[in-house]
Design a protein around this motif. Structure first.
Motif, PDB file in Angstrom:
ATOM      1  N   THR A   1       0.830  -1.208   0.000  1.00  0.00           N
ATOM      2  CA  THR A   1       0.000   0.000   0.000  1.00  0.00           C
ATOM      3  C   THR A   1       0.867   1.262   0.000  1.00  0.00           C
ATOM      4  O   THR A   1       0.636   2.187  -0.785  1.00  0.00           O
ATOM      5  CB  THR A   1      -0.927  -0.010   1.226  1.00  0.00           C
ATOM      6  OG1 THR A   1      -1.710  -1.213   1.202  1.00  0.00           O
ATOM      7  CG2 THR A   1      -1.856   1.199   1.230  1.00  0.00           C
TER       8      THR A   1
ATOM      9  N   ARG B   1      -4.369  -3.399  -5.913  1.00  0.00           N
ATOM     10  CA  ARG B   1      -5.512  -2.810  -6.612  1.00  0.00           C
ATOM     11  C   ARG B   1      -6.140  -1.686  -5.800  1.00  0.00           C
ATOM     12  O   ARG B   1      -6.482  -0.618  -6.308  1.00  0.00           O
ATOM     13  CB  ARG B   1      -6.543  -3.913  -6.905  1.00  0.00           C
ATOM     14  CG  ARG B   1      -7.913  -3.460  -7.430  1.00  0.00           C
ATOM     15  CD  ARG B   1      -7.901  -2.655  -8.712  1.00  0.00           C
ATOM     16  NE  ARG B   1      -7.080  -3.223  -9.770  1.00  0.00           N
ATOM     17  CZ  ARG B   1      -7.458  -4.239 -10.550  1.00  0.00           C
ATOM     18  NH1 ARG B   1      -8.639  -4.803 -10.368  1.00  0.00           N
ATOM     19  NH2 ARG B   1      -6.666  -4.711 -11.487  1.00  0.00           N
ATOM     20  N   LEU B   2      -6.295  -1.908  -4.504  1.00  0.00           N
ATOM     21  CA  LEU B   2      -6.929  -0.899  -3.646  1.00  0.00           C
ATOM     22  C   LEU B   2      -6.062   0.358  -3.534  1.00  0.00           C
ATOM     23  O   LEU B   2      -6.559   1.476  -3.455  1.00  0.00           O
ATOM     24  CB  LEU B   2      -7.205  -1.481  -2.260  1.00  0.00           C
ATOM     25  CG  LEU B   2      -8.205  -2.656  -2.228  1.00  0.00           C
ATOM     26  CD1 LEU B   2      -8.307  -3.244  -0.811  1.00  0.00           C
ATOM     27  CD2 LEU B   2      -9.579  -2.210  -2.738  1.00  0.00           C
TER      28      LEU B   2
ATOM     29  N   PRO C   1      -5.917   1.882  -8.216  1.00  0.00           N
ATOM     30  CA  PRO C   1      -6.882   1.198  -9.096  1.00  0.00           C
ATOM     31  C   PRO C   1      -6.556   1.327 -10.585  1.00  0.00           C
ATOM     32  O   PRO C   1      -7.000   0.525 -11.387  1.00  0.00           O
ATOM     33  CB  PRO C   1      -8.212   1.892  -8.772  1.00  0.00           C
ATOM     34  CG  PRO C   1      -8.014   2.533  -7.446  1.00  0.00           C
ATOM     35  CD  PRO C   1      -6.564   2.893  -7.367  1.00  0.00           C
TER      36      PRO C   1
ATOM     37  N   TYR D   1     -15.940  -9.456  -5.287  1.00  0.00           N
ATOM     38  CA  TYR D   1     -16.250  -8.105  -5.780  1.00  0.00           C
ATOM     39  C   TYR D   1     -17.109  -8.234  -7.032  1.00  0.00           C
ATOM     40  O   TYR D   1     -16.685  -7.922  -8.138  1.00  0.00           O
ATOM     41  CB  TYR D   1     -14.950  -7.338  -6.088  1.00  0.00           C
ATOM     42  CG  TYR D   1     -14.129  -7.023  -4.853  1.00  0.00           C
ATOM     43  CD1 TYR D   1     -13.274  -7.966  -4.307  1.00  0.00           C
ATOM     44  CD2 TYR D   1     -14.252  -5.791  -4.213  1.00  0.00           C
ATOM     45  CE1 TYR D   1     -12.529  -7.696  -3.173  1.00  0.00           C
ATOM     46  CE2 TYR D   1     -13.521  -5.502  -3.063  1.00  0.00           C
ATOM     47  CZ  TYR D   1     -12.664  -6.469  -2.549  1.00  0.00           C
ATOM     48  OH  TYR D   1     -11.927  -6.191  -1.413  1.00  0.00           O
TER      49      TYR D   1
END
Ligand code: G3I
Length: 490
Positions: free
Chosen positions: A249, A312-313, A316, A351
């Motif tokens: 992250t 991805r978070l 994006p 998702y």
């Protein structure tokens, strides 16, 4: 006395006129070779196999307006077209000559003749496997392949200065760059929760300022990890999972909007896997031929899904890749296909409103040698296609020899020795294999979005002993470059 003086001055005048004629005629290089009829300007030519050059000629008044025909005394060494363009061949027809011992080089007499048969001129063309034409004088590869895929290469700190890329060879031929080392875990995350982005930022910002896309390489790997990551093999699953997600992250957030695509996970599978294995059980662990993946050891197979999800978070927009080598082999290709299939299926389940795949693409590193078969690369592409993923040929190089010869020549891993054991035939067959691969990639251009070479010149390569790239150590185009371009017209 007067007559003698007159005679002398006439004599001097005649000498002056002859001298004048011979001087001005030799200025255009034609006096010593000028003949009536037809005159090929270049008196000899050395041409790299695969290269072409148009021969210019002049016609004297006696031959003015005549059509000219061209012939070659050895059309399989050097062909010549109707307009006088000579192409250096290598005794082979595509796909016929790999691993044969046909001589790769030779000479041919190229003759130009006027239609009335009265005049002709001949020069000798010598073909060679050595590079003869400088990389910067050739049409940009990124433009020649622009309708198919991005054309990339690697870069290092010295390629970036004052917020721009200063390596003219990269600027001329490529439009996407991968940091060879500076974005790897050991460089950007030397200790837990603290980062050193300075070098990578300077490189990334320079590349973007110079108009390149940047591919991020690589977040999760079993090599070039920081010590704190390697020690995760002794960590609890919870602690390791939290550490991995935070590291991904933090890094992805730092680069958000600047990195076109990322190798989230690199080389998860050892070379020993077979197509019958369960991918969740065979990821690199302690005791394998190479060091374990610390995230797998501490977290288990879930680290794959959790790592890609964290990526991805965090960003994006970035395309997320799984990257590996030897994906021409059925075992690894099957493991990768099954892993990508299962991870993306889980993402779709968790998702349901998300239309994108979690793993957007598979990076086929493509560190090949002459004993790799195009049919196996094709088989893997066909195996990956139903996944709906993009394909990146992410680290392309082709040894000018088989793997056994390379390792016997002292080449191994990040070998930097000079390449002594690659033969003329090896250079010739390397060119043909590159041609076969590029033809295959063009055929699959609907899913192949990038072809990145792992180096520009042989001397720069991590395995320079095998002379694996398109340009020699002087930056001159090898036969491989011409056969890559030739794939465009096949
Ligand atoms: O940074 C240190 C430097 O401080 C030290 O003085 C020097 C002494 O040898 O070593 C430097 O680190 C070297 C690093 O490259 C940067 O030059 C390492 O020893 C060397 O092992 C490392 O090699 C890289 C290799 O990955 C390591 O795995 C190669 O340059 C790089 O081309 C290669 O690239 C990998 C891809 O990332 C993944 N796919 C395979 C490919 C080839 O191995």
């Amino acid at each position: 006395m007067k007559t003698t003086t007159k005679l002398l001055s006439y004599l001097m005048l005649i000498v002056a006129v002859i001298f004048l004629f011979s001087t001005c005629a030799s200025k255009n290089g034609s006096a010593e070779t000028a003949k009536t009829g037809i005159n090929i300007e270049k008196r000899s030519l050395i041409l790299t196999i695969g290269a072409s050059e148009k021969l210019n000629f002049t016609l004297s008044p006696e031959a003015e307006g005549q059509a000219v025909t061209w012939t070659s005394s050895a059309p399989r060494i050097a062909s010549v077209s109707n307009d006088g363009t000579v192409t250096a061949l290598d005794y082979s027809v595509r796909g016929e000559s790999r691993f044969t011992s046909s001589p790769a080089t030779g000479t041919a007499n190229i003759t130009a003749k006027t239609a009335d048969g009265k005049f002709e001129d001949t020069i000798i063309v010598t073909t060679t496997t050595q590079g003869t034409i400088d990389i910067l004088t050739l049409p940009p590869m990124k433009d020649q392949f622009s309708s198919y895929f991005l054309i990339g290469n690697i870069f290092n700190r010295t390629d970036a200065r004052n917020n721009e890329i200063v390596n003219q060879r990269l600027i001329h031929h490529f439009n996407v760059l991968t940091a060879e080392n500076d974005m790897k875990p050991e460089y950007i995350a030397p200790s837990r929760n603290s980062y050193n982005f300075a070098n990578a930022d300077r490189m990334v910002n320079s590349a973007i300022a110079s108009g390149f896309k940047v591919h991020g390489h690589t977040l999760l790997w079993h090599r070039q990890n920081a010590q704190w990551m390697t020690s995760m093999t002794r960590s609890s699953k919870e602690n390791a999972l939290a550490a991995m997600k935070k590291y991904i992250t933090d890094v992805m957030t730092h680069y958000k909007g600047r990195i076109y695509s990322w190798d989230v996970l690199n080389e998860a599978f050892p070379d020993s896997v077979t197509e019958n294995d369960d991918w969740t059980q065979v990821i690199r662990k302690a005791g394998d031929s190479q060091s374990p993946n610390p995230w797998y050891v501490s977290i288990g197979a879930d680290f794959v899904y959790e790592g890609f999800l964290a990526a991805r978070l965090a960003d994006p927009e970035a395309l997320l890749y799984y990257n590996d080598y030897n994906l021409d082999t059925i075992g690894k290709a099957t493991m990768v296909r099954n892993m990508v299939r299962d991870v993306n299926a889980r993402y779709r389940q968790e998702y349901p409103n998300e239309r994108r795949l979690l793993i957007d693409g598979i990076g086929m590193q493509s560190h090949h040698n002459l004993h790799v078969s195009e049919a196996h690369v094709r088989r893997s592409l066909d195996m990956f296609r139903p996944l709906g993923v993009k394909i990146a040929i992410s680290e392309l190089d082709v040894l000018g020899q088989g793997w056994g010869d390379f390792s016997r020549s002292g080449g191994s891993g990040t070998n930097k020795q000079s390449g002594s054991s690659v033969t003329n035939d090896g250079i010739k067959d390397q060119a043909w294999f590159y041609n076969e691969l590029m033809t295959l990639f063009i055929e699959n251009a609907d899913i192949v979005e990038r072809v990145t070479w792992w180096g520009v010149t042989d001397s720069q390569s991590w395995r320079s002993a095998g002379l694996p790239l398109l340009f020699d150590s002087r930056g001159r185009a090898k036969p491989a470059y011409y056969r890559v371009i030739e794939a465009l017209s096949q």
